[in-house]
Design a protein around this motif. Sequence first.
Motif, short mmCIF file in Angstrom:
data_model
loop_
_atom_site.label_atom_id
_atom_site.label_comp_id
_atom_site.label_asym_id
_atom_site.label_seq_id
_atom_site.Cartn_x
_atom_site.Cartn_y
_atom_site.Cartn_z
N MET A 1 0.84 -1.18 0.00
CA MET A 1 0.00 0.00 0.00
C MET A 1 0.89 1.24 0.00
SD MET A 1 -2.29 1.51 2.99
CE MET A 1 -4.01 1.49 2.82
N ILE A 2 0.46 2.22 -0.76
CA ILE A 2 1.19 3.49 -0.86
C ILE A 2 0.23 4.63 -0.54
CG2 ILE A 2 2.48 5.06 -2.36
CD1 ILE A 2 3.20 2.64 -4.07
N THR A 3 0.70 5.58 0.26
CA THR A 3 -0.07 6.79 0.55
C THR A 3 0.78 7.98 0.14
OG1 THR A 3 -1.12 5.72 2.44
CG2 THR A 3 -1.24 8.12 2.34
N LEU A 4 0.17 8.92 -0.59
CA LEU A 4 0.84 10.17 -0.96
C LEU A 4 0.21 11.30 -0.18
CD1 LEU A 4 1.01 9.87 -4.86
CD2 LEU A 4 2.72 9.16 -3.19
N ASP A 94 10.08 15.79 -12.08
CA ASP A 94 9.49 15.24 -13.31
C ASP A 94 8.35 14.31 -12.91
OD1 ASP A 94 8.91 13.45 -15.48
OD2 ASP A 94 10.81 14.04 -16.40
N PHE A 95 7.12 14.71 -13.18
CA PHE A 95 5.96 13.95 -12.71
C PHE A 95 5.75 12.66 -13.48
CE2 PHE A 95 5.05 18.27 -11.18
CZ PHE A 95 5.00 17.98 -9.82
N ASP A 96 6.23 12.58 -14.72
CA ASP A 96 6.17 11.31 -15.45
C ASP A 96 7.09 10.29 -14.78
OD1 ASP A 96 4.33 12.23 -17.33
OD2 ASP A 96 5.91 12.98 -18.66
N GLN A 97 8.28 10.73 -14.39
CA GLN A 97 9.19 9.84 -13.66
C GLN A 97 8.62 9.46 -12.31
OE1 GLN A 97 13.16 11.44 -13.34
NE2 GLN A 97 13.44 11.55 -15.55
N LEU A 98 7.93 10.39 -11.66
CA LEU A 98 7.27 10.07 -10.39
C LEU A 98 6.25 8.96 -10.59
CD1 LEU A 98 6.58 10.62 -7.38
CD2 LEU A 98 4.96 12.35 -8.20
N GLY A 99 5.48 9.03 -11.67
CA GLY A 99 4.49 8.00 -11.95
C GLY A 99 5.13 6.62 -12.13
N GLU A 100 6.25 6.57 -12.87
CA GLU A 100 6.96 5.30 -13.06
C GLU A 100 7.53 4.79 -11.74
OE1 GLU A 100 7.01 3.41 -15.82
OE2 GLU A 100 5.58 4.91 -16.53
N PHE A 101 8.05 5.70 -10.93
CA PHE A 101 8.59 5.36 -9.61
C PHE A 101 7.49 4.75 -8.74
CE2 PHE A 101 9.22 6.98 -5.20
CZ PHE A 101 10.37 6.27 -4.87
N PRO A 128 0.36 11.94 -11.79
CA PRO A 128 -0.20 11.20 -12.93
C PRO A 128 -1.38 10.31 -12.50
CG PRO A 128 2.19 11.09 -12.96
CD PRO A 128 1.81 11.73 -11.66
N ALA A 129 -2.40 10.25 -13.35
CA ALA A 129 -3.63 9.51 -13.02
C ALA A 129 -3.36 8.04 -12.73
CB ALA A 129 -4.63 9.65 -14.15
N ASP A 130 -2.46 7.41 -13.49
CA ASP A 130 -2.20 5.99 -13.25
C ASP A 130 -1.49 5.78 -11.91
OD1 ASP A 130 0.03 7.26 -14.36
OD2 ASP A 130 0.74 5.48 -15.40
N ALA A 131 -0.70 6.75 -11.46
CA ALA A 131 -0.07 6.66 -10.14
C ALA A 131 -1.11 6.88 -9.04
CB ALA A 131 1.06 7.68 -10.01
N GLN A 132 -2.04 7.80 -9.27
CA GLN A 132 -3.10 8.03 -8.28
C GLN A 132 -3.93 6.78 -8.08
OE1 GLN A 132 -5.58 11.53 -8.46
NE2 GLN A 132 -3.94 12.74 -9.40
N ALA A 133 -4.14 6.01 -9.15
CA ALA A 133 -4.94 4.80 -9.05
C ALA A 133 -4.27 3.74 -8.16
CB ALA A 133 -5.17 4.22 -10.44
N LEU A 134 -2.95 3.81 -8.02
CA LEU A 134 -2.21 2.84 -7.20
C LEU A 134 -2.08 3.27 -5.75
CD1 LEU A 134 0.71 2.07 -9.68
CD2 LEU A 134 -1.29 0.65 -9.21
#
Length: 138
Positions: A1-4, A94-101, A128-134
């Motif tokens: 589980m991840i919380t931002l 870089d928010f795209d890199q954040l999403g991959e991370f 990024p939306a796909d990161a928010q979903a995780l």
Amino acid sequence: MITLLTGTKGSGKTKRLLARIDAALAASQGHVVCVEDGTKLSSDVNYRVRLVSANHFQIKGFDAFYGLLAGLCAGDHDITDILVDATLRIGSRDFDQLGEFIKKVDALSKDADVHFVFTVSTDRENIPADAQALCEVE
């Protein structure tokens, strides 16, 4: 589980993180780790929490940051929680890199059974939306 924990500078992310650290320590049957950019939290964090300075190990960029987190998990199977302050200062803005991370950390979280909490100095819309979903985003 991840919380931002998101919000602009001065919005109280670090105070919320400190509260999460205390809650994790109270609930954990294992070890709690706090990763930060420098050493500013050393007087605010309970002595039972392992405090790791990314600067001390010259961690810059999301690849090196992921390596640090994976190494912590590999080196101590009793870690239940890893809480991170200043995610973008350690990784990059870089928010795209954040999403991959986040995708990589999600897999690590499941494999190692570790809960991750990250402070991210930005508005929620920039994640990024796909990161928010995780993640659980606050």
